[in-house]
Enzyme design. Structure first.
Site, PDB file in Angstrom:
ATOM      1  N   GLY A 128     -22.348 -19.130  19.248  1.00 53.32           N
ATOM      2  CA  GLY A 128     -23.147 -18.584  18.155  1.00 53.32           C
ATOM      3  C   GLY A 128     -24.617 -18.494  18.517  1.00 53.32           C
ATOM      4  CG  HIS A 129     -26.913 -22.007  19.197  1.00 60.06           C
ATOM      5  ND1 HIS A 129     -25.955 -22.989  19.248  1.00 60.06           N
ATOM      6  CD2 HIS A 129     -27.717 -22.317  18.146  1.00 60.06           C
ATOM      7  CE1 HIS A 129     -26.188 -23.873  18.292  1.00 60.06           C
ATOM      8  NE2 HIS A 129     -27.243 -23.486  17.597  1.00 60.06           N
ATOM      9  CD  GLN A 157     -34.127 -29.033  10.791  1.00 53.63           C
ATOM     10  OE1 GLN A 157     -35.147 -28.465  11.195  1.00 53.63           O
ATOM     11  NE2 GLN A 157     -32.930 -28.462  10.841  1.00 53.63           N
ATOM     12  CE  LYS A 170     -23.038 -23.126  11.177  1.00 56.58           C
ATOM     13  NZ  LYS A 170     -23.106 -24.149  10.086  1.00 56.58           N
ATOM     14  CB  VAL A 193     -20.041 -16.772  16.746  1.00 54.32           C
ATOM     15  CG1 VAL A 193     -19.008 -16.842  17.865  1.00 54.32           C
ATOM     16  CG2 VAL A 193     -21.063 -15.674  17.035  1.00 54.32           C
ATOM     17  CG  MET A 229     -18.162 -21.087  17.152  1.00 49.35           C
ATOM     18  SD  MET A 229     -18.615 -20.404  18.761  1.00 49.35           S
ATOM     19  CE  MET A 229     -16.984 -20.021  19.408  1.00 49.35           C
ATOM     20  CB  SER A 230     -21.112 -25.899  13.217  1.00 48.09           C
ATOM     21  OG  SER A 230     -22.026 -26.938  12.913  1.00 48.09           O
TER      22      SER A 230
END
Length: 280
Positions: free
Chosen positions: A37-38, A62, A152, A179, A187-188
């Site tokens: 994804g990145h 964060q 996402k 993605v 995706m994560s």
């Protein structure tokens, strides 16, 4: 070959040199532990700019007090290889002192009212203030013409767009498509927290989003759609933070079903918190 930079003056010299040549510069901010994804964001940014800078910084401001800052995965060698393969030109690796020269306690905060205060903002108080604060600093450090963020994190993208509009950053914001794994799981970097038992269950989120879309499109009242989604997730073993249908600006729609919508889910499976969304 990709250049790796840890010094702000060196970063600015590199970017200023590119700009003197008339080149457009893109930024892809990340917290590392990168995946496809990145890398898709790097490739997206490449379509809109001549040079791409990616940053890796695990931002302490964060993360909430009971969140996973200390155990957030850090994979620098793999990240560097992946970024180079994706066509990234420079990797910016600031440390905490560079990012917060007065310390995090004295960091000038940025809050995007409204869009920051619902959904994720309610579940993770202060999270988006930390996101805005670090992204604004990255924008100031890199001075990009373009910046790419993944869809996402739908609400994060909305928060950043609002901040950019309000503070008049001369930066084009790109949203990159989600993605997914073969079974539909978004995706994560946090997916690796999933246990072997939970991993097959995790794709239920994608299935429920599709059910929400279809049910809402068929005219089912929004509250009923949301209740059914939460029930299905709970039956599968999730602890649901929210499963909602919203307008694209994240406000609550009225009774009409006409126009664009987005379904958003945040839920915990075991010790892993997963988020996903579906625009329709």
């Amino acid at each position: 070959m990709i250049q790796t930079l840890t010094d702000l003056s060196a970063l600015r010299a590199l970017v200023n040199g590119w700009k003197r040549e008339g080149l457009r510069v893109a930024l892809v901010p990340t917290m590392g532990n990168l995946h496809a994804g990145h890398y898709s964001l790097v490739m997206l940014a490449r379509q809109y700019a001549d040079r791409v800078v990616s940053s890796v910084f695990v931002n302490p401001t964060q993360f909430g007090p009971n969140e996973d800052f200390a155990r957030y995965p850090r994979t620098p060698e793999a990240d560097l290889r992946g970024l180079e393969d994706a066509g990234c030109d420079a990797l910016w690796l600031p440390d905490v002192d560079t990012m917060y020269p007065l310390g995090t306690a004295l960091a000038t905060p940025i809050h995007a009212p409204g869009v920051s205060d619902v959904l994720e903002g309610e579940c993770r108080p202060g999270h988006f203030d930390g996101v805005c604060t670090v992204v604004a600093r990255l924008f100031n450090q890199v001075q990009p013409d373009v910046a790419a963020f993944g869809k996402k994190d739908y609400q994060q993208l909305a928060v950043i767009r609002q901040m950019v509009a309000d503070l008049a950053f001369p930066i084009e914001i790109l949203g990159g498509s989600i993605v997914r794994e073969a079974d539909g799981l978004a995706m994560s970097s946090r997916n690796q927290y999933l246990s072997a038992e939970d991993r097959p269950i995790s794709s239920t989120i994608r299935k429920v989003l599709l059910q929400m879309r279809d049910s809402y499109a068929a005219g089912t009242p929004r509250a009923q759609v949301e209740d059914a989604a939460s029930h299905t997730l709970e039956q599968a073993g999730f602890r649901v933070d929210y499963a909602v249908v919203r307008l694209p600006d994240l406000s609550e729609p009225g009774d009409s079903h006409a126009g664009a919508r987005v379904a958003l889910i945040a839920a915990r499976l075991g010790n892993t918190r997963l988020i996903d969304n579906l625009e329709f």
